[in-house]
Design a protein around this motif. Structure first.
Motif, PDB file in Angstrom:
ATOM      1  N   PHE A  35       0.892  -1.184   0.000  1.00 53.74           N
ATOM      2  CA  PHE A  35       0.000   0.000   0.000  1.00 53.74           C
ATOM      3  C   PHE A  35       0.918   1.218   0.000  1.00 53.74           C
ATOM      4  O   PHE A  35       0.998   1.963   0.969  1.00 53.74           O
ATOM      5  CB  PHE A  35      -0.887  -0.002   1.246  1.00 53.74           C
ATOM      6  CG  PHE A  35      -1.794  -1.198   1.336  1.00 53.74           C
ATOM      7  CD1 PHE A  35      -2.952  -1.260   0.575  1.00 53.74           C
ATOM      8  CD2 PHE A  35      -1.488  -2.270   2.155  1.00 53.74           C
ATOM      9  CE1 PHE A  35      -3.800  -2.364   0.641  1.00 53.74           C
ATOM     10  CE2 PHE A  35      -2.314  -3.384   2.227  1.00 53.74           C
ATOM     11  CZ  PHE A  35      -3.482  -3.431   1.461  1.00 53.74           C
ATOM     12  N   ALA A  36       1.612   1.409  -1.104  1.00 59.60           N
ATOM     13  CA  ALA A  36       2.805   2.259  -1.070  1.00 59.60           C
ATOM     14  C   ALA A  36       2.523   3.764  -1.096  1.00 59.60           C
ATOM     15  O   ALA A  36       3.405   4.555  -0.772  1.00 59.60           O
ATOM     16  CB  ALA A  36       3.740   1.870  -2.205  1.00 59.60           C
ATOM     17  N   GLY A  37       1.318   4.183  -1.498  1.00 61.68           N
ATOM     18  CA  GLY A  37       0.928   5.598  -1.416  1.00 61.68           C
ATOM     19  C   GLY A  37       1.893   6.526  -2.124  1.00 61.68           C
ATOM     20  O   GLY A  37       2.125   6.413  -3.334  1.00 61.68           O
ATOM     21  N   SER A  38       2.495   7.426  -1.363  1.00 60.28           N
ATOM     22  CA  SER A  38       3.407   8.397  -1.972  1.00 60.28           C
ATOM     23  C   SER A  38       4.839   7.861  -2.044  1.00 60.28           C
ATOM     24  O   SER A  38       5.739   8.578  -2.461  1.00 60.28           O
ATOM     25  CB  SER A  38       3.379   9.690  -1.172  1.00 60.28           C
ATOM     26  OG  SER A  38       3.932   9.464   0.111  1.00 60.28           O
ATOM     27  N   GLY A  39       5.047   6.616  -1.579  1.00 57.36           N
ATOM     28  CA  GLY A  39       6.361   5.980  -1.775  1.00 57.36           C
ATOM     29  C   GLY A  39       7.373   6.212  -0.678  1.00 57.36           C
ATOM     30  O   GLY A  39       8.576   6.051  -0.904  1.00 57.36           O
TER      31      GLY A  39
ATOM     32  N   GLY B 205       6.876  -1.098  -4.692  1.00 56.46           N
ATOM     33  CA  GLY B 205       5.663  -0.518  -4.116  1.00 56.46           C
ATOM     34  C   GLY B 205       4.489  -0.778  -5.039  1.00 56.46           C
ATOM     35  O   GLY B 205       4.625  -0.681  -6.264  1.00 56.46           O
ATOM     36  N   ALA B 206       3.344  -1.128  -4.444  1.00 62.75           N
ATOM     37  CA  ALA B 206       2.123  -1.299  -5.229  1.00 62.75           C
ATOM     38  C   ALA B 206       1.082  -0.319  -4.718  1.00 62.75           C
ATOM     39  O   ALA B 206       1.041  -0.017  -3.518  1.00 62.75           O
ATOM     40  CB  ALA B 206       1.596  -2.722  -5.091  1.00 62.75           C
ATOM     41  N   ASP B 207       0.275   0.179  -5.615  1.00 66.27           N
ATOM     42  CA  ASP B 207      -0.846   1.028  -5.189  1.00 66.27           C
ATOM     43  C   ASP B 207      -1.922   1.001  -6.265  1.00 66.27           C
ATOM     44  O   ASP B 207      -1.623   0.900  -7.463  1.00 66.27           O
ATOM     45  CB  ASP B 207      -0.402   2.468  -4.925  1.00 66.27           C
ATOM     46  CG  ASP B 207      -1.345   3.175  -3.960  1.00 66.27           C
ATOM     47  OD1 ASP B 207      -0.979   3.332  -2.766  1.00 66.27           O
ATOM     48  OD2 ASP B 207      -2.462   3.547  -4.382  1.00 66.27           O
TER      49      ASP B 207
ATOM     50  N   PHE C 297      -2.282   8.084  -9.684  1.00 66.03           N
ATOM     51  CA  PHE C 297      -1.448   9.252  -9.391  1.00 66.03           C
ATOM     52  C   PHE C 297      -0.342   8.893  -8.393  1.00 66.03           C
ATOM     53  O   PHE C 297       0.796   9.349  -8.521  1.00 66.03           O
ATOM     54  CB  PHE C 297      -2.272  10.431  -8.864  1.00 66.03           C
ATOM     55  CG  PHE C 297      -1.395  11.610  -8.545  1.00 66.03           C
ATOM     56  CD1 PHE C 297      -0.770  12.316  -9.567  1.00 66.03           C
ATOM     57  CD2 PHE C 297      -1.140  11.980  -7.237  1.00 66.03           C
ATOM     58  CE1 PHE C 297       0.093  13.376  -9.289  1.00 66.03           C
ATOM     59  CE2 PHE C 297      -0.283  13.043  -6.951  1.00 66.03           C
ATOM     60  CZ  PHE C 297       0.320  13.742  -7.977  1.00 66.03           C
ATOM     61  N   ASN C 298      -0.673   8.043  -7.414  1.00 64.81           N
ATOM     62  CA  ASN C 298       0.342   7.652  -6.432  1.00 64.81           C
ATOM     63  C   ASN C 298       1.488   6.923  -7.131  1.00 64.81           C
ATOM     64  O   ASN C 298       2.657   7.102  -6.788  1.00 64.81           O
ATOM     65  CB  ASN C 298      -0.274   6.769  -5.348  1.00 64.81           C
ATOM     66  CG  ASN C 298      -1.392   7.478  -4.613  1.00 64.81           C
ATOM     67  OD1 ASN C 298      -1.632   8.654  -4.842  1.00 64.81           O
ATOM     68  ND2 ASN C 298      -2.083   6.765  -3.757  1.00 64.81           N
ATOM     69  N   CYS C 299       1.136   6.094  -8.116  1.00 66.11           N
ATOM     70  CA  CYS C 299       2.175   5.348  -8.835  1.00 66.11           C
ATOM     71  C   CYS C 299       3.047   6.298  -9.657  1.00 66.11           C
ATOM     72  O   CYS C 299       4.271   6.148  -9.701  1.00 66.11           O
ATOM     73  CB  CYS C 299       1.531   4.271  -9.716  1.00 66.11           C
ATOM     74  SG  CYS C 299       0.805   2.958  -8.703  1.00 66.11           S
ATOM     75  N   LEU C 300       2.423   7.284 -10.289  1.00 63.81           N
ATOM     76  CA  LEU C 300       3.194   8.283 -11.035  1.00 63.81           C
ATOM     77  C   LEU C 300       4.178   9.004 -10.097  1.00 63.81           C
ATOM     78  O   LEU C 300       5.367   9.172 -10.407  1.00 63.81           O
ATOM     79  CB  LEU C 300       2.236   9.301 -11.683  1.00 63.81           C
ATOM     80  CG  LEU C 300       2.890  10.518 -12.320  1.00 63.81           C
ATOM     81  CD1 LEU C 300       3.633  10.133 -13.595  1.00 63.81           C
ATOM     82  CD2 LEU C 300       1.842  11.599 -12.642  1.00 63.81           C
ATOM     83  N   LEU C 301       3.679   9.400  -8.941  1.00 64.61           N
ATOM     84  CA  LEU C 301       4.503  10.119  -7.974  1.00 64.61           C
ATOM     85  C   LEU C 301       5.681   9.245  -7.504  1.00 64.61           C
ATOM     86  O   LEU C 301       6.829   9.704  -7.423  1.00 64.61           O
ATOM     87  CB  LEU C 301       3.605  10.516  -6.789  1.00 64.61           C
ATOM     88  CG  LEU C 301       4.180  11.392  -5.699  1.00 64.61           C
ATOM     89  CD1 LEU C 301       4.762  12.677  -6.254  1.00 64.61           C
ATOM     90  CD2 LEU C 301       3.077  11.712  -4.670  1.00 64.61           C
ATOM     91  N   MET C 302       5.392   7.964  -7.244  1.00 62.12           N
ATOM     92  CA  MET C 302       6.466   7.058  -6.798  1.00 62.12           C
ATOM     93  C   MET C 302       7.515   6.862  -7.895  1.00 62.12           C
ATOM     94  O   MET C 302       8.707   6.819  -7.619  1.00 62.12           O
ATOM     95  CB  MET C 302       5.879   5.697  -6.438  1.00 62.12           C
ATOM     96  CG  MET C 302       5.184   5.698  -5.116  1.00 62.12           C
ATOM     97  SD  MET C 302       4.849   4.006  -4.596  1.00 62.12           S
ATOM     98  CE  MET C 302       3.210   3.764  -5.238  1.00 62.12           C
ATOM     99  N   GLU C 303       7.036   6.721  -9.124  1.00 59.03           N
ATOM    100  CA  GLU C 303       7.978   6.557 -10.254  1.00 59.03           C
ATOM    101  C   GLU C 303       8.917   7.750 -10.314  1.00 59.03           C
ATOM    102  O   GLU C 303      10.125   7.608 -10.454  1.00 59.03           O
ATOM    103  CB  GLU C 303       7.204   6.496 -11.582  1.00 59.03           C
ATOM    104  CG  GLU C 303       6.437   5.228 -11.827  1.00 59.03           C
ATOM    105  CD  GLU C 303       7.299   4.147 -12.452  1.00 59.03           C
ATOM    106  OE1 GLU C 303       8.509   4.359 -12.598  1.00 59.03           O
ATOM    107  OE2 GLU C 303       6.736   3.088 -12.765  1.00 59.03           O
TER     108      GLU C 303
END
Ligand SMILES: C[S@@+](CC[C@H](N)C(=O)[O-])C[C@H]1O[C@@H](n2cnc3c(N)ncnc32)[C@H](O)[C@@H]1O
Length: 373
Positions: free
Chosen positions: A67-71, A86-88, A92-98
């Motif tokens: 539940f990685a959220g903002s990473g 991280g999975a979400d 948008f959270n995945c874009l931010l983590m990337e």
């Protein structure tokens, strides 16, 4: 004699080492380098992840946050030289983590950001394309034009994703809302208003260009700062989807995560502007425990079933000796049963005081740390 504050905390089984006060851990330190590329409600502080990794996963090499959220876990793991995934479910959270965890050629990144800002300077005020109903409602005409113009440029660059995060952050700040209600504003603020935050009369924002410029340069500085402290060979992976059924991989020797809790936050809705402006896929119906689902007995039961499925899936991706560290304010005491049903055995459980200040106050907020195998 009245017990001292520390004695009271011990009575509550609090871990004082993890209960930092504002003075111990000021906002500037909690939001160091890429942790502050974009606001995110409900993230944990990197220093907590750092302490939990050292305490419970001292030998881990590959950690997972389902539940990685903002990473936060990913970024801290990279800083500690560990690989992380991280999975979400929220795009948008995945874009931010990337964007936080990618490796950059800093020279190219700077050149591109300065180039796009140069083109923004030449903007003559005509918005490219028509704004959606949401954008028309939430942005003043000039802010709309500047945001849509910037959006029309980003595809021209290798680092378009970095620019998308800058665009989202500027869009968040440029909404027609009061300064004190940026998290979940309900209706646009069109007139001037008494501002509780600044203790004066303020006007709703009508431009976005200055935010785009400020955040583009801030993002560059933060990515540069992170590049100096991240482990040289450590890598991060980001997976977008519902963790109940995702292929998360295998061979993880640790998990550090803070799952959503019923009825607290709508994770897609808090970044609605980003979904609207970036055209991201909205999968809110798959969010576990979304605030919109309420806290009826049926909603809590569905949440528990969903978490069991999620942790069963996570368990299948772990090495035999891996530990699962969960940070959650489990006020309904749901987790002992959830973890047991998912085939995980609780090793230890303790609490920390979030944002500990001097003196005990009403509305204090605690978090449980649950360690399972
Ligand atoms: C408390 S937040 C995690 C915050 C994170 N620890 C951080 O520091 O940013 C919980 C996250 O779980 C995600 N989530 C909710 N339901 C999910 C599901 N079915 N599969 C994967 N992620 C989900 C939400 O989108 C949200 O980002």
């Amino acid at each position: 004699m009245a017990p001292t504050q520390d004695a009271l905390y011990r009575e509550l089984d609090l871990d004082l080492d993890l209960s930092w006060s504002e003075r111990d851990l000021p906002e500037r330190v909690r939001t160091k380098h890429v942790h502050r590329l974009h606001p995110y409600l409900g993230k944990f502080v990197p220093q907590l992840v750092e302490a939990l990794l050292a305490r419970h996963l001292p030998r881990a090499r590959r950690v997972l946050d389902p539940f990685a959220g903002s990473g936060t876990t990913l970024v801290q793991a990279l800083e500690d030289g560990l690989d992380a995934t991280g999975a979400d479910v929220a795009a948008f959270n995945c874009l931010l983590m990337e964007v936080k965890t990618r490796r950059y050629n800093l020279f190219t990144l700077e050149r591109e950001l300065r180039d796009v800002l140069g083109r923004l300077e030449t903007f003559d005020g005509e918005p490219p394309g028509g704004p959606s109903a949401y954008v028309r409602e939430w942005y003043a005409p000039r802010a709309t034009a500047e945001l849509l113009f910037f959006r029309s440029l980003v595809e021209d660059y290798e680092h378009a994703d970095v620019m998308r995060v800058v665009l989202a952050r500027a869009a968040r700040s440029a909404r027609r809302t009061t300064h004190f209600d940026l998290d979940f504003p309900r209706t646009p603020q069109l007139e001037e208003y008494w501002c509780h935050k600044h203790r004066r009369t303020c006007r709703p924002i009508d431009r976005a260009g200055h935010f785009l410029r400020r955040y583009a340069l801030d993002t560059l500085a933060r990515i540069r700062e992170f590049s100096r402290v991240r482990g040289r060979d450590a890598v991060a992976g980001v997976i977008h989807g519902d963790v109940r059924e995702l292929e998360v991989g295998e061979g993880f020797d640790g998990v550090v995560t803070s799952p959503p809790y019923p009825g607290l936050i709508d994770y897609h809705e808090q970044h609605r502007y980003a979904y609207e402006l970036l055209g991201l896929e909205d999968r809110r119906e798959l969010e576990l425990g979304a605030a919109a689902g309420g806290t009826s007995a049926a909603a809590i039961a569905a949440y528990a079933d969903g978490m069991v499925a999620a942790f069963e899936n996570v368990r299948a991706a772990l090495t035999p000796r891996a530990r699962v560290v969960i940070v959650i304010n489990d006020r309904r005491d749901l987790y002992p049963e959830i973890l047991e049903r998912a085939g995980l055995a609780v090793e230890t459980r303790y609490r920390r005081h979030v944002n500990r200040r001097t003196g005990r106050r009403a509305g204090e907020f605690f978090e449980d740390i649950i360690v399972a195998r």
